[in-house]
Design a protein around this motif. Structure first.
Motif, PDB file in Angstrom:
ATOM      1  N   UNK B  32       0.833  -1.198   0.000  1.00  0.00           N
ATOM      2  CA  UNK B  32       0.000   0.000   0.000  1.00  0.00           C
ATOM      3  C   UNK B  32       0.868   1.249   0.000  1.00  0.00           C
ATOM      4  N   UNK B  36       0.881   4.075  -2.828  1.00  0.00           N
ATOM      5  CA  UNK B  36       0.619   5.467  -2.480  1.00  0.00           C
ATOM      6  C   UNK B  36       1.735   6.368  -3.012  1.00  0.00           C
ATOM      7  N   UNK B  37       2.972   5.886  -2.901  1.00  0.00           N
ATOM      8  CA  UNK B  37       4.100   6.675  -3.408  1.00  0.00           C
ATOM      9  C   UNK B  37       3.973   6.878  -4.915  1.00  0.00           C
ATOM     10  N   UNK B  38       3.492   5.838  -5.604  1.00  0.00           N
ATOM     11  CA  UNK B  38       3.296   5.962  -7.045  1.00  0.00           C
ATOM     12  C   UNK B  38       2.311   7.086  -7.338  1.00  0.00           C
ATOM     13  N   UNK B  39       1.194   7.098  -6.598  1.00  0.00           N
ATOM     14  CA  UNK B  39       0.198   8.152  -6.804  1.00  0.00           C
ATOM     15  C   UNK B  39       0.796   9.525  -6.497  1.00  0.00           C
ATOM     16  N   UNK B  40       1.624   9.569  -5.442  1.00  0.00           N
ATOM     17  CA  UNK B  40       2.209  10.857  -5.056  1.00  0.00           C
ATOM     18  C   UNK B  40       3.129  11.382  -6.161  1.00  0.00           C
ATOM     19  N   UNK B  42       3.066  10.569  -9.325  1.00  0.00           N
ATOM     20  CA  UNK B  42       2.234  10.932 -10.472  1.00  0.00           C
ATOM     21  C   UNK B  42       1.627  12.304 -10.270  1.00  0.00           C
ATOM     22  N   UNK B  43       1.137  12.543  -9.047  1.00  0.00           N
ATOM     23  CA  UNK B  43       0.520  13.831  -8.747  1.00  0.00           C
ATOM     24  C   UNK B  43       1.522  14.973  -8.828  1.00  0.00           C
ATOM     25  N   UNK B  56      -8.589  13.653  -9.447  1.00  0.00           N
ATOM     26  CA  UNK B  56      -7.840  12.580 -10.086  1.00  0.00           C
ATOM     27  C   UNK B  56      -6.790  12.025  -9.122  1.00  0.00           C
ATOM     28  N   UNK B  57      -6.135  12.937  -8.407  1.00  0.00           N
ATOM     29  CA  UNK B  57      -5.091  12.507  -7.488  1.00  0.00           C
ATOM     30  C   UNK B  57      -5.661  11.604  -6.395  1.00  0.00           C
ATOM     31  N   UNK B  58      -6.726  12.048  -5.768  1.00  0.00           N
ATOM     32  CA  UNK B  58      -7.276  11.274  -4.652  1.00  0.00           C
ATOM     33  C   UNK B  58      -7.803   9.931  -5.140  1.00  0.00           C
ATOM     34  N   UNK B  60      -6.864   8.269  -7.804  1.00  0.00           N
ATOM     35  CA  UNK B  60      -5.762   7.381  -8.202  1.00  0.00           C
ATOM     36  C   UNK B  60      -5.033   6.845  -6.972  1.00  0.00           C
ATOM     37  N   UNK B  61      -4.929   7.693  -5.950  1.00  0.00           N
ATOM     38  CA  UNK B  61      -4.278   7.267  -4.718  1.00  0.00           C
ATOM     39  C   UNK B  61      -5.048   6.116  -4.065  1.00  0.00           C
ATOM     40  N   UNK B  64      -5.120   2.999  -6.366  1.00  0.00           N
ATOM     41  CA  UNK B  64      -3.814   2.338  -6.398  1.00  0.00           C
ATOM     42  C   UNK B  64      -3.621   1.448  -5.180  1.00  0.00           C
ATOM     43  N   UNK B  65      -3.887   2.046  -4.007  1.00  0.00           N
ATOM     44  CA  UNK B  65      -3.686   1.308  -2.763  1.00  0.00           C
ATOM     45  C   UNK B  65      -4.570   0.070  -2.733  1.00  0.00           C
TER      46      UNK B  65
END
Lengths: 292, 110
Positions: B32, B36-40, B42-43, B56-58, B60-61, B64-65
């Protein structure tokens, strides 16, 4: 739009269509991964020209709060678990040390009591003539069987593992460790060279002694030994030392030293003191004359 | 600004309450975090590209998790949990590196 209407088999004219029809389209997983790493949703939303949140909406706050929580919880988890593992290990080590110390203390007590019993018996026996003979006999037997302390000249042989990690084979086994059969061979060599009493790391060997492995530890009389292994033997020192120069036993250990780098060292000593064995108890064997 | 407050609030909440993770959830925590780091990243890249969007950020976060945890859970049930974890880590790792490279180009023009 026309491309979409033509259906899956149609040849599209739009730029989207051209990209989708690459010759390696079916193998594009990794390429896509590398080239389109960022969330495509961002680009799509931007191109659609929708209203963009600029980092002030409550959704973002909640999302970032969840992110912070997740990171902290994971961090705390890792931090908490590592000391717990170390603490359990340390507790086990302490327990082992404490029990070993207790066993050592009890063994010393046993030795003291046995000595006291021996002394009392000797002094009682010496009151009569027949008893005096028996006492001499008993003392001699005690030295032979290992239940009495003995002193005398002899040799001290030191064996130690090769430096850790020097001889690890493909399956991860350290070939440079001294094993039980090495010690057995050493002790047999000492007996064969005329040793009259042998002890290993302070454990006097008797007719009932066993040297064996338990995992990586060597047990002598069920007591674990720590390297280095020091075998002391009382007997003709020169003869025993010679046995380690040209006899097969000596060659064996010299080979081990040259091949694996173990420590193998033989020194003679004028005065050696070997302790008495802790227990020599026969549970099944009976003297023959009891039966008639 | 308000985003930083949210992040700080999450961190403080975690430090203060020290929520204990249930045992069955613990294997999915590292996955997880990586998701989350991936989403961060990307954001962050989107932010520097000027196309950042909070929804989109939230989404995707969270997605993703959950997806990463679900994939690993499925792998555990099938007996290939370790391999699937590795797969997820590799994929997310590549994405993180690519996004980090884009961010680096933005910041240092190199």
């Amino acid at each position: 739009m026309t491309a979409r209407q033509q259906g899956p088999g149609g040849r599209g004219a739009g730029p989207d269509r051209a990209r989708a029809r690459r010759p390696d389209a079916s193998m594009s997983l990794l390429t896509d991964l590398m080239s389109n790493a960022s969330e495509e949703a961002y680009a799509q939303k931007a191109s659609r020209g929708g209203p963009q949140g600029r980092g002030r909406s409550p959704v973002l706050v909640v999302g970032l709060a969840a992110l912070g929580l997740l990171l902290v919880v994971a961090g705390v988890q890792v931090r908490d678990r590592a000391p717990a593992v170390a603490a359990t290990r340390q507790k086990l080590i302490d327990e082992i040390d404490r029990r070993t110390a207790a066993t050592d203390r009890l063994q010393r007590q046993v030795a003291d009591l046995r000595a006291a019993v021996g002394d009392a018996r000797q002094s009682q026996l010496r009151t009569t003539d027949a008893g005096s003979t028996a006492a001499t006999h008993l003392a001699r037997l005690g030295r032979v069987t290992g239940t009495a302390e003995v002193t005398g000249p002899g040799v001290r042989v030191t064996l130690d593992d090769a430096p850790a990690g020097d001889n690890v084979d493909q399956s991860g086994v350290d070939e440079g460790l001294i094993r039980d059969f090495d010690l057995q061979r050493l002790v047999n060599g000492l007996w064969a060279a005329g040793a009259e009493a042998v002890s290993v790391n302070g454990q006097r060997l008797t007719t009932l002694s066993a040297i064996r492995n338990a995992g990586d530890a060597i047990l002598v009389d069920y007591r674990p030994l720590k390297p280095p292994y020091v075998a002391t033997a009382i007997g003709n020192a020169d003869r025993m030392e010679l046995a380690f120069v040209d006899k097969p036993v000596g060659e064996y250990f010299h080979t081990l030293r040259d091949t694996y780098g173990i420590t193998f060292d033989v020194t003679t000593a004028k005065h050696l003191r070997l302790p008495s064995a802790s227990t020599v108890t026969l549970r099944y064997a009976r003297p023959q004359k009891e039966t008639p | 600004m308000i985003a930083a407050v949210g992040l700080l609030a999450g961190i403080l909440a975690g430090l203060f309450f020290e929520p204990s993770v249930p045992l069955w959830l613990q294997p999915y925590l590292p996955i997880a975090v990586v998701a989350a780091l991936d989403a961060v990243f990307g954001g962050l890249r989107a932010l520097l590209d000027g196309i950042f969007d909070d929804k989109v950020f939230v989404v995707s976060f969270v997605a993703n998790v959950i997806v990463a945890a679900l994939v690993v859970f499925l792998g555990d049930q099938l007996g290939v949990g370790a391999q699937l974890s590795t797969g997820v880590i590799v994929v997310l790792g590549i994405r993180i590196f690519t996004n980090a490279a884009a961010i680096r180009r933005h910041l240092f023009h190199a």
